[in-house]
Design an enzyme around this catalytic site. Structure first.
Site, mmCIF file in Angstrom:
data_model
loop_
_atom_site.group_PDB
_atom_site.id
_atom_site.type_symbol
_atom_site.label_atom_id
_atom_site.label_comp_id
_atom_site.label_asym_id
_atom_site.label_seq_id
_atom_site.Cartn_x
_atom_site.Cartn_y
_atom_site.Cartn_z
ATOM 1 N N GLY A 71 4.463 3.510 3.665
ATOM 2 C CA GLY A 71 5.169 4.479 2.673
ATOM 3 C C GLY A 71 4.268 5.652 2.106
ATOM 4 N N ASN A 155 12.797 2.040 -7.036
ATOM 5 C CA ASN A 155 11.981 0.704 -6.682
ATOM 6 C C ASN A 155 12.196 -0.219 -7.831
ATOM 7 O OD1 ASN A 155 10.221 2.924 -7.284
ATOM 8 N ND2 ASN A 155 8.640 1.202 -7.617
ATOM 9 N N GLN A 183 12.712 2.083 -0.232
ATOM 10 C CA GLN A 183 13.547 1.206 -0.732
ATOM 11 C C GLN A 183 14.970 0.904 -0.047
ATOM 12 O OE1 GLN A 183 12.559 -1.611 -2.475
ATOM 13 N NE2 GLN A 183 10.376 -0.992 -3.174
ATOM 14 N N SER A 203 8.975 2.235 5.158
ATOM 15 C CA SER A 203 7.912 0.927 5.223
ATOM 16 C C SER A 203 8.355 -0.404 5.869
ATOM 17 C CB SER A 203 7.290 0.946 4.137
ATOM 18 O OG SER A 203 6.067 0.067 4.039
ATOM 19 N N CYS A 329 2.428 -2.149 -7.284
ATOM 20 C CA CYS A 329 1.403 -1.189 -7.051
ATOM 21 C C CYS A 329 0.809 -0.971 -8.402
ATOM 22 C CB CYS A 329 1.492 -0.019 -6.639
ATOM 23 S SG CYS A 329 3.171 0.820 -7.098
#
Length: 401
Positions: A71, A155, A183, A203, A329
């Site tokens: 992503g 997300n 997502q 992703s 992240c």
């Protein structure tokens, strides 16, 4: 200890069927997909099958799907690629981009990077429900606007954005439209035609595929400059020898996600709702963040006042339950979530918020276990909070006639 995994928005476990599909790529189908001999063409055929599977997941033409490392690369390619292609020599100054304040860091940090190079960036705000207002996006458009980038589903909150309305705005003003669907893809229906997007990022590891493999949908005719330079792989959109095993895994994961998309979404949403409603009914000073109706079926974000979020995550982990304070992240950051700040939460409220994200492997028995353990964890953490008892006493006093 029995372990329960409720952090599927960070990553999902690899589906066994995906692993089996990938296995031959490591031993038997090991060829370079750019080679013209039998070994290479075997690998190329596997990639093209995966391309068709991913394209079907988002209702796209296979030729419009390029495989990436994930992503983040897809998002960066979209922002940098559109901006650089907007003028013949790739100048940055004199251009304008619109993103929302709740984007994933892969978009926000890319936006800040192009901003430092002279691009003007407008950060569209969201309301307390976490929703972007299409009217605000429309009012932000200028003659020099080259791209609008609004995520499909957030997300942290799971809130699904009004992309169809924003897509119409983009088309009316002849502006490219990108969405980060990392997502949402594989969890809810994603249709590039219905959404009206020109670029879409996804992703594989968010829908039970392998990490390190993603895709970027690029509508035919979109003027996009590649982020990397090298060979002519992926129709000149993303050079580099293809990760055949990862791509095959992404394709199989996409195929599996489509099989029972609606029924699985309903099952997971029922578990999510039971988890959320029981917590809100039995734990004092617990509140849901963001819109509760227009969101992903697997996600809820709950604020436990006077509970320190990281302490909660650690305490639950010691009991065998995995959840999170927000995006993986951003783990370790001392700053509160930018998403929760954007919807109006103060620092303490943001730091007391927990994300529970369910997945295909989540069972009813696991939710029962979480509901059995969670109230005692909250009670213990509040018992050591210097603010909770004072807050409770004030609440009792204010409720008296």
């Amino acid at each position: 200890m029995r372990r329960v995994y409720l952090d599927n928005n960070a990553t999902t476990p690899l589906a066994p069927e995906v692993f089996e599909a990938m296995r031959p790529c490591f031993i038997e189908q090991f060829g370079n997909a750019s080679s013209i001999h039998w070994f290479g063409q075997q690998a190329k055929a596997a990639i093209e099958t995966a391309r068709e599977q991913v394209a079907k997941l988002i209702n796209a033409r296979p030729n419009d799907v390029a495989f990436t490392s994930g992503g983040t690369e897809s998002d960066n390619t979209s922002l940098f690629g559109i901006v650089e292609a907007a003028q013949p020599h790739g100048e940055y100054s004199g251009k304008h981009v619109i993103v929302s304040t709740i984007e994933h860091p892969a978009v926000l940090n890319a936006a800040q990077a192009i901003e430092k190079r002279g691009v003007k960036v407008t950060y569209a705000r969201v309301g307390p429900d976490g929703m972007v207002d299409p009217a605000e996006v429309k009012s932000a458009i200028r003659p020099e606007t080259v791209l609008i980038s609004i995520m499909h589903a957030n997300n942290e909150l799971g809130v699904i954005q009004p992309l169809e309305e924003i897509g119409r705005v983009a088309r009316e003003h002849d502006v490219y439209f990108h969405t980060d669907a990392v997502q949402s893809a594989g969890k809810i229906p994603v249709d590039v035609e219905k959404l009206g997007v020109d670029l879409l990022s996804l992703s594989a590891h968010k829908f039970h595929g392998p990490k390190g493999t993603g895709a970027l949908y690029v509508r035919k005719g979109t003027n996009l400059r590649p982020l990397l330079f090298g060979g002519h792989h992926e129709r000149d959109r993303r050079p580099g020898t293809e990760n055949v095993a990862g791509i095959v895994g992404a394709g199989k994961a996409a195929e599996l996600a489509q099989l029972n998309l609606d029924s699985e979404a309903r099952r997971i949403a029922a578990l999510r709702d039971r988890l959320e409603e029981t917590i809100l009914a039995n734990v004092p000073q617990a509140f849901t963040n963001g819109d509760r109706t227009r969101r992903l079926p697997n996600t809820c974000n709950i604020r436990f006042n006077h509970v320190e979020g990281e302490g909660f995550v650690i305490a639950m982990d010691l009991k065998g339950i995995a959840c999170s304070t927000g995006a993986a992240c951003a783990s370790g950051s001392v700053e509160p979530s930018h998403v929760l700040s954007a919807i109006g939460l103060n620092r303490d409220q943001a730091r007391s918020s927990i994300r529970f994200s369910l997945g295909r492997m989540t069972t009813s028995e696991e939710i029962d276990l979480v509901l059995e353990i969670l109230p005692a964890v909250v009670e213990h953490l509040r018992a050591v909070s210097p603010h909770y008892e004072k807050s409770r006493q004030l609440s009792v006093v204010s409720s008296q006639p």
